[in-house]
Design an enzyme around this catalytic site. Structure first.
Site, PDB file in Angstrom:
ATOM      1  N   LYS A   1       0.943  -1.151  -0.071  1.00 26.14           N
ATOM      2  CA  LYS A   1      -0.050  -0.013  -0.151  1.00 26.14           C
ATOM      3  C   LYS A   1       0.736   1.414  -0.120  1.00 26.14           C
ATOM      4  CE  LYS A   1      -3.046   2.461   3.038  1.00 26.14           C
ATOM      5  NZ  LYS A   1      -3.708   2.559   4.410  1.00 26.14           N
TER       6      LYS A   1
ATOM      7  N   ASP B   1      -2.694  10.503   3.897  1.00 23.81           N
ATOM      8  CA  ASP B   1      -3.847   9.883   3.966  1.00 23.81           C
ATOM      9  C   ASP B   1      -4.705  11.073   4.940  1.00 23.81           C
ATOM     10  OD1 ASP B   1      -6.502   9.016   3.943  1.00 23.81           O
ATOM     11  OD2 ASP B   1      -5.868   7.442   5.295  1.00 23.81           O
TER      12      ASP B   1
ATOM     13  N   LYS C   1      -9.889  12.983   8.282  1.00 24.68           N
ATOM     14  CA  LYS C   1      -9.456  12.812   9.685  1.00 24.68           C
ATOM     15  C   LYS C   1      -9.408  14.139  10.653  1.00 24.68           C
ATOM     16  CE  LYS C   1      -6.213   9.209   8.068  1.00 24.68           C
ATOM     17  NZ  LYS C   1      -6.674   7.956   8.911  1.00 24.68           N
TER      18      LYS C   1
ATOM     19  N   ASP D   1       1.538   6.140   5.925  1.00 24.63           N
ATOM     20  CA  ASP D   1       0.410   5.536   5.344  1.00 24.63           C
ATOM     21  C   ASP D   1       1.006   4.607   4.115  1.00 24.63           C
ATOM     22  OD1 ASP D   1      -1.953   4.282   5.677  1.00 24.63           O
ATOM     23  OD2 ASP D   1      -3.240   5.689   4.700  1.00 24.63           O
TER      24      ASP D   1
ATOM     25  N   ASP E   1     -12.121   7.201   4.206  1.00 22.55           N
ATOM     26  CA  ASP E   1     -10.981   7.101   4.975  1.00 22.55           C
ATOM     27  C   ASP E   1     -10.472   5.595   5.070  1.00 22.55           C
ATOM     28  OD1 ASP E   1      -8.553   7.537   6.587  1.00 22.55           O
ATOM     29  OD2 ASP E   1      -9.681   7.678   8.299  1.00 22.55           O
TER      30      ASP E   1
ATOM     31  N   GLU F   1      -9.608   3.941   2.272  1.00 24.64           N
ATOM     32  CA  GLU F   1      -9.190   4.084   1.040  1.00 24.64           C
ATOM     33  C   GLU F   1      -8.111   2.832   0.470  1.00 24.64           C
ATOM     34  OE1 GLU F   1      -5.673   5.188   2.829  1.00 24.64           O
ATOM     35  OE2 GLU F   1      -7.572   5.785   3.325  1.00 24.64           O
TER      36      GLU F   1
ATOM     37  N   ARG G   1      -7.694  -0.347   1.131  1.00 29.29           N
ATOM     38  CA  ARG G   1      -8.051  -1.677   0.631  1.00 29.29           C
ATOM     39  C   ARG G   1      -8.567  -1.440  -0.716  1.00 29.29           C
ATOM     40  NH1 ARG G   1     -12.288  -2.068   5.660  1.00 29.29           N
ATOM     41  NH2 ARG G   1     -10.368  -0.877   6.261  1.00 29.29           N
TER      42      ARG G   1
END
Length: 460
Positions: free
Chosen positions: A227, A232, A239, A250, A309, A311, A313
């Site tokens: 990933k 993010d 967030k 992230d 949030d 995202e 996956r």
């Protein structure tokens, strides 16, 4: 170089590693003057303590405490914490440690040489070590170099580590090891059927992309998917500030698979490696994807967006679908995916899921052997219904807040249908506080365990 061993033959001083439960035996090997000095200094071999022994020409050697067996079970890499306390010079180990216990301490020594000085000048440890007899120096240096790459990528702030910069890092790694790289960027993601990678990254002026690195022409096949969410914000489900503060990390899954790939290629393992990294910035903007949108994935499965949030996956799903089109002998994904995983096991353990019980057992044994702790979580079949919203095939963020790491793993598994052996890691990628050989900041998790397990997993 602090992340390498001293050149063989370099004059060196003895570094006596002493467990507190072996103190008197160790003292019996000192001469009378050294023994008197050590007792006068109150040296009791507590973990991380040091006693410099005076000699006729300055320093005769150093006593270093490993602590008790209980302390050693509770903390890894004690020698790494000792290194910075030693006077400058070159040392050789005088120790009763052998095998895995010795290798853990030696790796800790190497990793303690890491500094992140891109933005502020810092001093590296000046003490050097001769590789002990029986330790494969080149292998340990390659492992340390892979961990350094992971840490550097995670520690670099998002203004200097966006999708383009992550691509540059991939290309640099590939060039160093004669690997091939192809990249699909921006609107071309739609043309090449990576709709969810595009949807997550389209609101940012920094174009999303999918990177595909290939190395090796013979042997079993291994595909790694990482990933690469370079920052993010949470998207339109923004967030709160406290949760956004560490989001430069992230892309820790991408950083970790790149570190692992560096180890594999440097060690010239007899396998065929593929690394897929979907790299995006999940930004807020007029073109951002929205809650309640329904996206169609590369696999053809539709996904209802119930939280922008969740995202990671989504971008992984398209990359996993691509990987599954050419099934490898083993497929592994790594991601800083869910807060639920950290609630479950904390920052030290790397939780993982495995479709094959024998693979899970091999990985667990390898993690214990190389002091890279991992912990298996289940693909719990009864929770499959939680990721099925009814209006679409899948829900990217099931309501209720239960079993978040498991439902995320089940979501990803839906995109792996042709590859029988699949493992997924939900890592933290960060040390919240400094520990021996592990400074506060970016951290690789699970990579050394995987590397150690590969001969078993792939029958190398």
């Amino acid at each position: 170089m602090p992340l390498r061993f001293a050149a063989p033959g370099t004059p060196s001083l003895p570094l006596h590693l002493i467990a507190s439960d072996d103190l008197e035996t160790a003292f019996s090997r000192l001469d009378a003057g050294q023994l008197a000095w050590a007792r006068a200094q109150g040296f009791k071999a507590a973990a991380g303590t040091v006693c410099v022994l005076p000699g006729a020409n300055g320093i005769a050697g150093v006593l270093a405490g490993l602590g008790s067996a209980k302390e050693r079970r509770r903390e890894r890499f004690t020698l790494g914490g000792i290194r910075g306390k030693l006077p400058a010079g070159t040392y050789h180990l005088d120790t009763e440690l052998t095998g895995e216990a010795l290798e853990e301490q030696v790796l800790g020594w190497l990793l303690s040489g890491y500094i992140f000085d891109k933005y502020a000048k810092k001093s590296a440890p000046e003490a050097m070590l001769l590789a002990p007899d029986g330790v494969d120096a080149a292998r340990f240096e390659a492992i340390a170099a892979g961990e350094v790459l992971t840490r550097d990528l995670i520690n670099t702030p998002a203004n200097d580590m966006g999708p383009a910069e992550l691509e540059a890092a991939v290309r640099e790694l590939a060039a160093a090891h004669r690997a091939e790289v192809s990249v699909v960027t921006g609107e071309a993601l739609l043309d090449e059927n990576f709709p969810m990678i595009h949807a997550v990254g389209r609101a940012s002026p920094r174009a999303p992309r999918l990177m595909d690195l290939r190395w090796g022409h013979a042997g079993p096949t291994l595909t790694l998917v990482g990933k690469g969410v370079c920052f993010d914000t949470g998207g339109l489900n923004l967030k709160p500030g406290a949760s956004m503060g560490l989001m430069k990390k992230d892309m820790g899954g991408a950083a970790t698979v790149l570190g692992l790939a560096k180890m594999i290629m440097a060690l010239d393992l007899p396998l065929q490696l593929r690394v897929l990294i979907p790299a995006v910035e999940n930004a807020v903007g007029g073109s951002a994807f929205r809650p309640q949108d329904i996206l169609t994935s590369r696999k053809g499965l539709t996904v209802e967006i119930n939280n922008t949030d969740a995202e990671g996956r989504l971008v992984l799903a398209d990359a996993l679908a691509l990987a599954d089109e050419t099934p490898a002998d083993l497929l592994i994904s790594m991601a800083t995916l869910t807060g639920a995983a950290r609630v479950a096991v904390g920052p030290d353990l790397a939780p993982y899921f495995a479709t094959e019980p024998s693979d899970a057992a091999s990985l667990a044994a390898a993690g214990t052997k190389v002091a890279d702790p991992v912990w298996q979580l289940p693909y719990w079949e009864p929770y499959e219904a939680m990721i099925e919203p009814g209006i679409a095939d899948l829900d990217n963020a099931p309501s209720g807040g239960m079993a978040g790491a498991i439902t995320a793993a089940l979501f990803l598994r839906r995109f792996v249908t042709a590859t029988p052996r699949y493992m997924h890691f939900d890592i933290y990628g960060w040390n919240p506080s400094a520990k021996p050989a592990r400074p506060k900041g970016g951290a690789g998790q699970g990579a050394r365990a995987i590397l150690e397990a590969l001969p078993t997993l792939l029958k190398l």
